[in-house]
Scaffold this motif. Sequence first.
Motif, PDB file in Angstrom:
ATOM      1  N   MET A   1       0.837  -1.202   0.000  1.00  0.00           N
ATOM      2  CA  MET A   1       0.000   0.000   0.000  1.00  0.00           C
ATOM      3  C   MET A   1       0.868   1.247   0.000  1.00  0.00           C
ATOM      4  O   MET A   1       1.837   1.351   0.731  1.00  0.00           O
ATOM      5  CB  MET A   1      -0.893   0.013   1.242  1.00  0.00           C
ATOM      6  N   SER A   2       0.514   2.187  -0.831  1.00  0.00           N
ATOM      7  CA  SER A   2       1.224   3.456  -0.860  1.00  0.00           C
ATOM      8  C   SER A   2       0.557   4.436   0.094  1.00  0.00           C
ATOM      9  O   SER A   2      -0.658   4.623   0.066  1.00  0.00           O
ATOM     10  CB  SER A   2       1.218   4.036  -2.278  1.00  0.00           C
ATOM     11  N   LEU A   3       1.361   5.042   0.954  1.00  0.00           N
ATOM     12  CA  LEU A   3       0.842   6.053   1.865  1.00  0.00           C
ATOM     13  C   LEU A   3       1.322   7.434   1.436  1.00  0.00           C
ATOM     14  O   LEU A   3       1.505   8.318   2.262  1.00  0.00           O
ATOM     15  CB  LEU A   3       1.291   5.751   3.296  1.00  0.00           C
ATOM     16  N   ALA A   4       1.535   7.609   0.133  1.00  0.00           N
ATOM     17  CA  ALA A   4       2.097   8.858  -0.371  1.00  0.00           C
ATOM     18  C   ALA A   4       1.224  10.060  -0.040  1.00  0.00           C
ATOM     19  O   ALA A   4       1.729  11.169   0.137  1.00  0.00           O
ATOM     20  CB  ALA A   4       2.307   8.760  -1.884  1.00  0.00           C
ATOM     21  N   GLU A   5      -0.089   9.853   0.045  1.00  0.00           N
ATOM     22  CA  GLU A   5      -0.988  10.972   0.312  1.00  0.00           C
ATOM     23  C   GLU A   5      -1.116  11.268   1.803  1.00  0.00           C
ATOM     24  O   GLU A   5      -1.807  12.209   2.192  1.00  0.00           O
ATOM     25  CB  GLU A   5      -2.377  10.688  -0.277  1.00  0.00           C
ATOM     26  N   GLU A  15      -8.633  12.374  -5.656  1.00  0.00           N
ATOM     27  CA  GLU A  15      -7.466  11.787  -4.999  1.00  0.00           C
ATOM     28  C   GLU A  15      -7.828  11.303  -3.595  1.00  0.00           C
ATOM     29  O   GLU A  15      -7.308  10.284  -3.119  1.00  0.00           O
ATOM     30  CB  GLU A  15      -6.326  12.803  -4.937  1.00  0.00           C
ATOM     31  N   PHE A  16      -8.700  12.042  -2.932  1.00  0.00           N
ATOM     32  CA  PHE A  16      -9.169  11.619  -1.613  1.00  0.00           C
ATOM     33  C   PHE A  16      -9.893  10.275  -1.708  1.00  0.00           C
ATOM     34  O   PHE A  16      -9.676   9.371  -0.892  1.00  0.00           O
ATOM     35  CB  PHE A  16     -10.096  12.686  -1.028  1.00  0.00           C
ATOM     36  N   LEU A  17     -10.725  10.134  -2.728  1.00  0.00           N
ATOM     37  CA  LEU A  17     -11.457   8.882  -2.908  1.00  0.00           C
ATOM     38  C   LEU A  17     -10.520   7.732  -3.276  1.00  0.00           C
ATOM     39  O   LEU A  17     -10.733   6.591  -2.858  1.00  0.00           O
ATOM     40  CB  LEU A  17     -12.534   9.058  -3.978  1.00  0.00           C
ATOM     41  N   ASP A  31     -18.246   6.860  -9.826  1.00  0.00           N
ATOM     42  CA  ASP A  31     -19.383   7.774  -9.943  1.00  0.00           C
ATOM     43  C   ASP A  31     -20.169   7.830  -8.636  1.00  0.00           C
ATOM     44  O   ASP A  31     -20.548   8.901  -8.164  1.00  0.00           O
ATOM     45  CB  ASP A  31     -20.295   7.328 -11.087  1.00  0.00           C
ATOM     46  N   MET A  32     -20.389   6.669  -8.024  1.00  0.00           N
ATOM     47  CA  MET A  32     -21.128   6.637  -6.762  1.00  0.00           C
ATOM     48  C   MET A  32     -20.319   7.255  -5.634  1.00  0.00           C
ATOM     49  O   MET A  32     -20.879   7.853  -4.712  1.00  0.00           O
ATOM     50  CB  MET A  32     -21.508   5.195  -6.415  1.00  0.00           C
ATOM     51  N   ASP A  33     -18.999   7.122  -5.695  1.00  0.00           N
ATOM     52  CA  ASP A  33     -18.127   7.767  -4.709  1.00  0.00           C
ATOM     53  C   ASP A  33     -18.406   9.256  -4.636  1.00  0.00           C
ATOM     54  O   ASP A  33     -18.609   9.822  -3.561  1.00  0.00           O
ATOM     55  CB  ASP A  33     -16.656   7.571  -5.099  1.00  0.00           C
ATOM     56  N   GLU A  34     -18.389   9.898  -5.791  1.00  0.00           N
ATOM     57  CA  GLU A  34     -18.584  11.342  -5.844  1.00  0.00           C
ATOM     58  C   GLU A  34     -19.978  11.719  -5.368  1.00  0.00           C
ATOM     59  O   GLU A  34     -20.152  12.709  -4.651  1.00  0.00           O
ATOM     60  CB  GLU A  34     -18.335  11.854  -7.264  1.00  0.00           C
ATOM     61  N   TYR A 156      -6.318  14.573   4.412  1.00  0.00           N
ATOM     62  CA  TYR A 156      -6.050  13.135   4.527  1.00  0.00           C
ATOM     63  C   TYR A 156      -6.726  12.514   5.746  1.00  0.00           C
ATOM     64  O   TYR A 156      -7.188  11.368   5.701  1.00  0.00           O
ATOM     65  CB  TYR A 156      -4.537  12.887   4.596  1.00  0.00           C
ATOM     66  N   TRP A 157      -6.802  13.247   6.866  1.00  0.00           N
ATOM     67  CA  TRP A 157      -7.339  12.665   8.096  1.00  0.00           C
ATOM     68  C   TRP A 157      -8.840  12.401   8.008  1.00  0.00           C
ATOM     69  O   TRP A 157      -9.389  11.623   8.806  1.00  0.00           O
ATOM     70  CB  TRP A 157      -7.044  13.559   9.302  1.00  0.00           C
ATOM     71  N   GLN A 158      -9.505  13.005   7.025  1.00  0.00           N
ATOM     72  CA  GLN A 158     -10.944  12.789   6.893  1.00  0.00           C
ATOM     73  C   GLN A 158     -11.287  11.376   6.423  1.00  0.00           C
ATOM     74  O   GLN A 158     -12.460  11.002   6.403  1.00  0.00           O
ATOM     75  CB  GLN A 158     -11.549  13.835   5.951  1.00  0.00           C
TER      76      GLN A 158
END
Length: 378
Positions: A1-5, A15-17, A31-34, A156-158
């Motif tokens: 897993m990348s934790l770059a963000e 990017e958050f999603l 689409d449902m994410d947004e 990111y913390w959200q």
Amino acid sequence: MSLAEYGNRYLPHKEFLRLCKDLEINSFTSDMDERWLELLEKEKILFPSCRIIYPSSYLKIINDVKYNPSNPYYGKNTFYLCNRYVSIDNLESNLHNFWLNKNLFHILDKQKSKVSKYIRNPKQTKFYKWKNYRKYVGQIQGMENYESTAKHYYSYWQVYHFYEITKACTLYYIINVFDEEIRTELLQLKIPLKKIFSGSLPLKHNNIKEDFWGRTENFEALSFYVQTLKKYDFLISQSKVYKKNRLGILDEESTSKYYKRLKRLTKIIVKKYNLKPTETHDFLKFLCKKYDEYKNKKKDKLVEFIKKDIHHLILLMQYGFDLEFDYINKQLGRVVSDYGNTLDVIFPPMFAKERENILYTLGLFLSSKLSCCRYVNV
């Protein structure tokens, strides 16, 4: 897993999603994410950390430069903009290049900014459907091009809040899917209530809202600290003033200088957010309880994510309040289900590189003095 963000306070919503998906805390289509994020904002449950509104006329100019071959600036990296668009263009440039430029602090974190008229606080402004931000900006190869005049940013913390909200809104039913009549109703997106054998109800949703809304200021301070440390480390890695070996490791003199400035920077942030030891200790306890909860839920990636926040909060307490790790550890005691002090569980002495970093202090570092005058506008 990348934790770059990790540590990024201003992630565009896509990017958050993606970060949520990397952490395996949602299972929607894009689409449902947004639509889910938009609904959470509409219902005043989870807000973007900020929103930037671009003039549609500016977006039309950019579209024309990019896609109109007859434009004199087509294909060029630089082009002329009238004065009214210079500030928004500079904002866009700063947003794209923050992790590469020499600015320690993010432009959206500066209190006095020429671009403030483009920045909105979603908590304090009227809600608009996200699709209403889409405007016609020109053409691409003869096709009409519509773009959103708004960019929605999340911190990111959200992801913690997003996970717990989504979990609370997820209902589980036991239904006899071998019954063809029931299957037909399910395919029509109908839930045959009389045929439900067993189900779950969300009974703790208000607690979840209160948990995170009540901790917003804590998360804001911590995320500012984490982002600043990430950028500070990047600037040090690029600096020729700090002497390094071939592996990029600082020599003794540069290491001492690094930690002196780190302590000064930490104290500036403590002062900026008016942090107090008791409140910060309570926040550490809150994070540790969430760590334990995610661990029990087998959310391994989320566990590693919040572990980084715990690590950075301990650093903030050490360098900001001049506290030793052992003191913090004993004061916190046991707040998770494992035996022993909680920090010994999270950072086992035998294996944790994080623990070595947390325990590391320098005499010169701890005795350095603080000057806040250069950072009054941060």
